[in-house]
Design a protein around this motif. Structure first.
Motif, PDB file in Angstrom:
ATOM      1  N   THR A 109       0.842  -1.174   0.000  1.00 58.38           N
ATOM      2  CA  THR A 109       0.000   0.000   0.000  1.00 58.38           C
ATOM      3  C   THR A 109       0.890   1.240   0.000  1.00 58.38           C
ATOM      4  O   THR A 109       2.098   1.150   0.191  1.00 58.38           O
ATOM      5  N   THR A 110       0.270   2.359  -0.198  1.00 49.37           N
ATOM      6  CA  THR A 110       1.019   3.612  -0.266  1.00 49.37           C
ATOM      7  C   THR A 110       0.716   4.474   0.960  1.00 49.37           C
ATOM      8  O   THR A 110      -0.311   4.299   1.623  1.00 49.37           O
ATOM      9  N   ILE A 111       1.590   5.431   1.208  1.00 45.72           N
ATOM     10  CA  ILE A 111       1.366   6.356   2.324  1.00 45.72           C
ATOM     11  C   ILE A 111       0.107   7.192   2.081  1.00 45.72           C
ATOM     12  O   ILE A 111      -0.703   7.347   3.006  1.00 45.72           O
ATOM     13  N   PRO A 112      -0.135   7.695   0.860  1.00 47.27           N
ATOM     14  CA  PRO A 112      -1.393   8.427   0.646  1.00 47.27           C
ATOM     15  C   PRO A 112      -2.634   7.564   0.948  1.00 47.27           C
ATOM     16  O   PRO A 112      -3.605   8.049   1.534  1.00 47.27           O
ATOM     17  N   ARG A 113      -2.573   6.295   0.602  1.00 43.19           N
ATOM     18  CA  ARG A 113      -3.710   5.396   0.882  1.00 43.19           C
ATOM     19  C   ARG A 113      -3.887   5.210   2.396  1.00 43.19           C
ATOM     20  O   ARG A 113      -5.002   5.209   2.899  1.00 43.19           O
ATOM     21  N   ILE A 114      -2.783   5.053   3.110  1.00 40.72           N
ATOM     22  CA  ILE A 114      -2.836   4.920   4.566  1.00 40.72           C
ATOM     23  C   ILE A 114      -3.457   6.178   5.168  1.00 40.72           C
ATOM     24  O   ILE A 114      -4.340   6.106   6.031  1.00 40.72           O
ATOM     25  N   CYS A 115      -3.001   7.339   4.689  1.00 43.20           N
ATOM     26  CA  CYS A 115      -3.530   8.608   5.200  1.00 43.20           C
ATOM     27  C   CYS A 115      -5.021   8.740   4.909  1.00 43.20           C
ATOM     28  O   CYS A 115      -5.796   9.192   5.771  1.00 43.20           O
ATOM     29  N   GLY A 135      -7.783   8.927   7.698  1.00 46.65           N
ATOM     30  CA  GLY A 135      -8.401  10.248   7.789  1.00 46.65           C
ATOM     31  C   GLY A 135      -7.453  11.303   8.331  1.00 46.65           C
ATOM     32  O   GLY A 135      -7.863  12.195   9.074  1.00 46.65           O
ATOM     33  N   VAL A 136      -6.168  11.189   7.960  1.00 43.87           N
ATOM     34  CA  VAL A 136      -5.169  12.159   8.406  1.00 43.87           C
ATOM     35  C   VAL A 136      -4.406  12.679   7.196  1.00 43.87           C
ATOM     36  O   VAL A 136      -4.373  12.058   6.135  1.00 43.87           O
ATOM     37  N   PHE A 146       3.618  11.958   8.794  1.00 36.46           N
ATOM     38  CA  PHE A 146       5.067  12.090   8.956  1.00 36.46           C
ATOM     39  C   PHE A 146       5.454  12.715  10.292  1.00 36.46           C
ATOM     40  O   PHE A 146       6.604  12.614  10.699  1.00 36.46           O
ATOM     41  N   HIS A 147       4.507  13.327  10.971  1.00 35.30           N
ATOM     42  CA  HIS A 147       4.781  13.802  12.325  1.00 35.30           C
ATOM     43  C   HIS A 147       4.987  12.616  13.265  1.00 35.30           C
ATOM     44  O   HIS A 147       5.817  12.662  14.166  1.00 35.30           O
ATOM     45  N   TYR A 148       4.232  11.530  13.043  1.00 33.18           N
ATOM     46  CA  TYR A 148       4.288  10.365  13.920  1.00 33.18           C
ATOM     47  C   TYR A 148       5.173   9.245  13.400  1.00 33.18           C
ATOM     48  O   TYR A 148       5.738   8.481  14.172  1.00 33.18           O
ATOM     49  N   PHE A 149       5.284   9.111  12.087  1.00 35.94           N
ATOM     50  CA  PHE A 149       6.030   8.004  11.488  1.00 35.94           C
ATOM     51  C   PHE A 149       6.922   8.540  10.377  1.00 35.94           C
ATOM     52  O   PHE A 149       6.482   9.340   9.563  1.00 35.94           O
ATOM     53  N   LYS A 150       8.157   8.021  10.325  1.00 35.49           N
ATOM     54  CA  LYS A 150       9.034   8.485   9.246  1.00 35.49           C
ATOM     55  C   LYS A 150       8.885   7.646   7.980  1.00 35.49           C
ATOM     56  O   LYS A 150       9.377   8.025   6.930  1.00 35.49           O
ATOM     57  N   SER A 151       8.174   6.494   8.086  1.00 38.58           N
ATOM     58  CA  SER A 151       7.974   5.645   6.915  1.00 38.58           C
ATOM     59  C   SER A 151       6.866   4.628   7.210  1.00 38.58           C
ATOM     60  O   SER A 151       6.386   4.539   8.337  1.00 38.58           O
ATOM     61  N   LYS A 152       6.512   3.868   6.184  1.00 36.75           N
ATOM     62  CA  LYS A 152       5.549   2.775   6.407  1.00 36.75           C
ATOM     63  C   LYS A 152       6.135   1.744   7.365  1.00 36.75           C
ATOM     64  O   LYS A 152       5.430   1.202   8.210  1.00 36.75           O
ATOM     65  N   ASN A 153       7.425   1.480   7.247  1.00 38.71           N
ATOM     66  CA  ASN A 153       8.063   0.518   8.149  1.00 38.71           C
ATOM     67  C   ASN A 153       7.972   0.959   9.599  1.00 38.71           C
ATOM     68  O   ASN A 153       7.896   0.131  10.503  1.00 38.71           O
ATOM     69  N   ALA A 154       7.979   2.262   9.839  1.00 41.71           N
ATOM     70  CA  ALA A 154       7.870   2.764  11.213  1.00 41.71           C
ATOM     71  C   ALA A 154       6.513   2.402  11.814  1.00 41.71           C
ATOM     72  O   ALA A 154       6.405   2.156  13.017  1.00 41.71           O
ATOM     73  N   ILE A 155       5.470   2.357  10.984  1.00 45.70           N
ATOM     74  CA  ILE A 155       4.146   1.927  11.470  1.00 45.70           C
ATOM     75  C   ILE A 155       4.232   0.481  11.937  1.00 45.70           C
ATOM     76  O   ILE A 155       3.737   0.121  13.003  1.00 45.70           O
ATOM     77  N   LEU A 156       4.864  -0.349  11.131  1.00 44.17           N
ATOM     78  CA  LEU A 156       4.994  -1.761  11.483  1.00 44.17           C
ATOM     79  C   LEU A 156       5.813  -1.948  12.751  1.00 44.17           C
ATOM     80  O   LEU A 156       5.477  -2.764  13.606  1.00 44.17           O
ATOM     81  N   ALA A 157       6.882  -1.179  12.871  1.00 45.28           N
ATOM     82  CA  ALA A 157       7.717  -1.281  14.072  1.00 45.28           C
ATOM     83  C   ALA A 157       6.915  -0.897  15.303  1.00 45.28           C
ATOM     84  O   ALA A 157       6.951  -1.590  16.326  1.00 45.28           O
TER      85      ALA A 157
END
Length: 164
Positions: A1-7, A11-12, A18-29
């Motif tokens: 998936t993409t960051i725009p899709r996640i956002c 609903g953000v 990017f304030h909370y996560f520096k990448s998609k991998n950061a979400i997983l971590a």
């Protein structure tokens, strides 16, 4: 998936992401490392009259349910952690810093006659057993075998521990 899709799904805005996560991998971590917090919270709810073995069994079952309910996202986070990904580097170390002491505490409370060092060694063994079965069942076989494999293995080795 993409960051725009996640956002979009969350609903953000991208800037909030990017304030909370520096990448998609950061979400997983973050998702993966939250397990230890939830496990510690669950441990505090266990009835005090349970044996150490039953408490550890319930902790393992709780952890198994968290992992299986995490589905593909969690499996991907673990696969990523096995790669040389800097966001996951050391994740096993961080897990091993928090989970064995929790199991050791539970074992010690139920077995005051046994040394703290012995409980720590048993707790580390249980944690390593969990990871070995996790890797063999989740990453290489059917994930629904995981809980049964873990419980069967715990039963096989428990008698040799000399703990309640």
């Amino acid at each position: 998936t993409t960051i725009p899709r996640i956002c979009e799904e969350a609903g953000v805005s991208r800037s909030t992401f990017f304030h909370y996560f520096k990448s998609k991998n950061a979400i997983l971590a973050d998702y993966r490392f939250g397990f230890a917090d939830r496990l510690e919270e669950f441990a505090d709810t266990l009835p005090s009259d349970l044996t150490g073995k039953e408490k550890v069994r319930r902790l393992l079952q709780f952890d198994v349910r968290q992992n299986l309910e995490g589905g593909a996202m969690l499996r991907q986070s673990i696969i990523s952690s096995l790669d040389d990904n800097p966001e996951f580097r050391g994740s096993h170390d961080r897990t091993f810093e928090r989970v064995p002491p929790l199991y050791a505490r539970v074992l010690r409370e139920s077995n005051p006659q046994v040394s703290e060092e012995y409980c720590e060694k048993v707790a580390l063994l249980i944690t390593r057993l969990y990871w070995m079965i996790w890797q063999s069942c989740i990453l290489m076989r059917d994930p629904y075998d995981f809980e049964q494999e873990l419980m069967d293995s715990l039963d096989m080795v428990w008698d040799g521990f000399g703990l309640k």
